[in-house]
Design a protein around this motif. Structure first.
Motif, short mmCIF file in Angstrom:
data_model
loop_
_atom_site.label_atom_id
_atom_site.label_comp_id
_atom_site.label_asym_id
_atom_site.label_seq_id
_atom_site.Cartn_x
_atom_site.Cartn_y
_atom_site.Cartn_z
N MET A 1 31.98 -157.95 5.13
CA MET A 1 33.42 -158.09 4.88
C MET A 1 33.65 -158.48 3.43
O MET A 1 32.86 -159.22 2.85
N ASN A 2 34.73 -158.00 2.86
CA ASN A 2 35.07 -158.30 1.48
C ASN A 2 35.16 -159.81 1.26
O ASN A 2 35.82 -160.53 2.01
N SER A 3 34.50 -160.29 0.21
CA SER A 3 34.48 -161.72 -0.06
C SER A 3 35.87 -162.29 -0.31
O SER A 3 36.15 -163.45 0.00
N LEU A 4 36.76 -161.48 -0.89
CA LEU A 4 38.11 -161.94 -1.16
C LEU A 4 38.84 -162.29 0.13
O LEU A 4 39.56 -163.31 0.20
N VAL A 5 38.65 -161.49 1.18
CA VAL A 5 39.27 -161.77 2.48
C VAL A 5 38.74 -163.08 3.04
O VAL A 5 39.51 -163.91 3.54
N LEU A 6 37.44 -163.28 2.97
CA LEU A 6 36.83 -164.52 3.45
C LEU A 6 37.35 -165.72 2.67
O LEU A 6 37.64 -166.78 3.23
N TYR A 7 37.46 -165.55 1.36
CA TYR A 7 37.93 -166.62 0.48
C TYR A 7 39.36 -167.02 0.83
O TYR A 7 39.67 -168.20 1.00
N LEU A 8 40.23 -166.03 0.94
CA LEU A 8 41.64 -166.30 1.26
C LEU A 8 41.78 -166.90 2.65
O LEU A 8 42.60 -167.82 2.86
N ALA A 9 41.00 -166.40 3.60
CA ALA A 9 41.07 -166.94 4.96
C ALA A 9 40.69 -168.41 4.98
O ALA A 9 41.37 -169.24 5.62
N THR A 10 39.62 -168.76 4.27
CA THR A 10 39.19 -170.16 4.21
C THR A 10 40.27 -171.05 3.62
O THR A 10 40.61 -172.10 4.17
N VAL A 11 40.82 -170.62 2.49
CA VAL A 11 41.83 -171.43 1.80
C VAL A 11 43.10 -171.58 2.64
O VAL A 11 43.62 -172.69 2.80
N LEU A 12 43.58 -170.49 3.19
CA LEU A 12 44.85 -170.52 3.93
C LEU A 12 44.72 -171.30 5.24
O LEU A 12 45.62 -172.06 5.61
N ILE A 13 43.61 -171.13 5.94
CA ILE A 13 43.44 -171.84 7.21
C ILE A 13 43.26 -173.33 6.98
O ILE A 13 43.96 -174.16 7.57
N TRP A 14 42.33 -173.70 6.09
CA TRP A 14 42.12 -175.13 5.86
C TRP A 14 43.31 -175.78 5.14
O TRP A 14 43.55 -176.97 5.28
N GLY A 15 44.07 -174.98 4.41
CA GLY A 15 45.27 -175.52 3.78
C GLY A 15 46.37 -175.83 4.78
O GLY A 15 47.29 -176.61 4.49
N SER A 16 46.28 -175.25 5.98
CA SER A 16 47.31 -175.47 7.00
C SER A 16 46.87 -176.41 8.12
O SER A 16 47.68 -176.79 8.96
N THR A 17 45.59 -176.79 8.15
CA THR A 17 45.11 -177.61 9.26
C THR A 17 45.71 -179.02 9.26
O THR A 17 45.69 -179.68 10.31
N TRP A 18 46.24 -179.47 8.12
CA TRP A 18 46.83 -180.81 8.10
C TRP A 18 47.97 -180.92 9.10
O TRP A 18 48.24 -182.01 9.63
N ILE A 19 48.63 -179.81 9.41
CA ILE A 19 49.71 -179.84 10.39
C ILE A 19 49.14 -180.21 11.76
O ILE A 19 49.69 -181.06 12.48
N GLY A 20 48.03 -179.58 12.12
CA GLY A 20 47.41 -179.89 13.39
C GLY A 20 46.86 -181.30 13.44
O GLY A 20 46.95 -181.98 14.47
N ILE A 21 46.27 -181.76 12.34
CA ILE A 21 45.68 -183.10 12.31
C ILE A 21 46.76 -184.17 12.53
O ILE A 21 46.50 -185.19 13.18
N LYS A 22 47.96 -183.96 12.04
CA LYS A 22 49.05 -184.92 12.23
C LYS A 22 49.29 -185.17 13.71
O LYS A 22 49.57 -186.30 14.13
N TYR A 23 49.19 -184.12 14.53
CA TYR A 23 49.45 -184.25 15.97
C TYR A 23 48.24 -184.77 16.73
O TYR A 23 48.33 -185.02 17.94
#
Length: 291
Positions: A1-23
């Motif tokens: 898989m293209n490294s750019l897709v993996l890179y963006l997926a990592t950043v976007l997912i972990w950048g949003s997990t703080w919402i889940g951690i709050k709950y």
């Protein structure tokens, strides 16, 4: 898989997990909640591999290194970081954790014999300066009391643990071990260790049945653990631990962007300039590691 897709997926997912951690914060011990998260993620990956008949046999020697990867990536670093967050602001923790960019370069040179790239080092330094600008108010407000100093040491210990986990993951990739197989066993080892630590520390092993808790647990397990760690560990194998670790500077920026939309976070000129430096640093780091 293209490294750019993996890179963006990592950043976007972990950048949003703080919402889940709050709950996840509330009646259940954070240590137990992390264990639940990783155990559920491990079971989901094992189920997938068994259904696809892709669960590979692993030698005892490799199991030792997979267990080490699990302890570093899915156990001790979370314990240290969560403990530090009880005393320090999330911004300070983000700044300290971003030093993993430098740690990975040094550790990769020491343990894997990977020469340090001047361009990656320059990009990492620029990014760290940018992170300091983004979280400048928190840095200015820091006082080195005994409690804060201990928390900083805990945060550094958690960052070092994550960095060593990155290096072990890179080692496992070199030996041809499958990412999902390593993650499944590593998550299992990490979760079991967390449950044991919770029992030894007197924490009750409970599970909240509140919908918000269960939904956030599912999100953190499926997206924050299964998908994000698969993308990240795969990325380590493709572009190296030094370049992959630059994501640690980017997902706090994503978290702040989400906070701007949902919580009214106000950007200052210094913070905006810091964000630009982080992006410039990213461009320098990835310059010789294009997908």
């Amino acid at each position: 898989m293209n490294s750019l897709v993996l890179y963006l997926a990592t950043v976007l997912i972990w950048g949003s997990t703080w919402i889940g951690i709050k709950y996840q914060l509330g009646d259940v011990s954070p240590l137990v909640s992390i264990a639940h998260r990783f155990m559920l993620a491990a079971l989901l990956i094992f189920a997938y591999l068994l259904l696809r008949r892709q669960l590979a046999r692993v030698s005892p020697t490799h199991h030792v290194f997979i267990a080490l990867q699990g302890l570093c990536l899915f156990c001790t670093n979370y314990v240290f970081i969560y403990t530090a967050t009880e005393q320090l602001t999330s911004g300070l923790v983000a700044v300290v954790f971003s030093t993993m960019v430098i740690m990975n370069m040094v550790n990769a040179a020491i343990f894997l014999g990977v020469p340090m790239s001047p361009m990656v080092a320059l990009g990492g330094a620029v990014g760290l300066v940018g992170m300091a600008g983004v979280f400048l108010p928190e840095l200015r407000a820091l006082d080195l009391s005994d409690a804060n100093f201990r928390a900083l040491l805990m945060c550094l210990a958690g960052t070092l643990s994550a960095s060593l986990g990155n290096i072990v993951a890179a080692r496992n990739h070199r030996f041809g071990l499958g990412v999902l197989t390593c993650n499944a066993w590593g998550l299992l080892y990490g979760a079991l260790t967390l449950y044991l630590a919770a029992l030894l520390l007197g924490h009750r092993i409970t599970l909240s049945v509140e919908p918000a808790y269960l939904l956030s647990l599912l999100y953190l397990s499926v997206f924050g653990s299964v998908l994000a760690f698969w993308a990240y560990v795969t990325l380590i194998g493709k572009i190296g631990a030094d370049r992959a670790s630059y994501t640690s500077l980017l997902f706090p920026i994503v978290a702040l962007a989400i906070s701007t939309l949902l919580e009214g976070y106000s950007w200052t000129w210094v913070a905006a300039g810091g964000m630009c430096l982080v992006l410039v640093g990213n461009a320098l780091v990835m310059r010789k590691g294009k997908a």
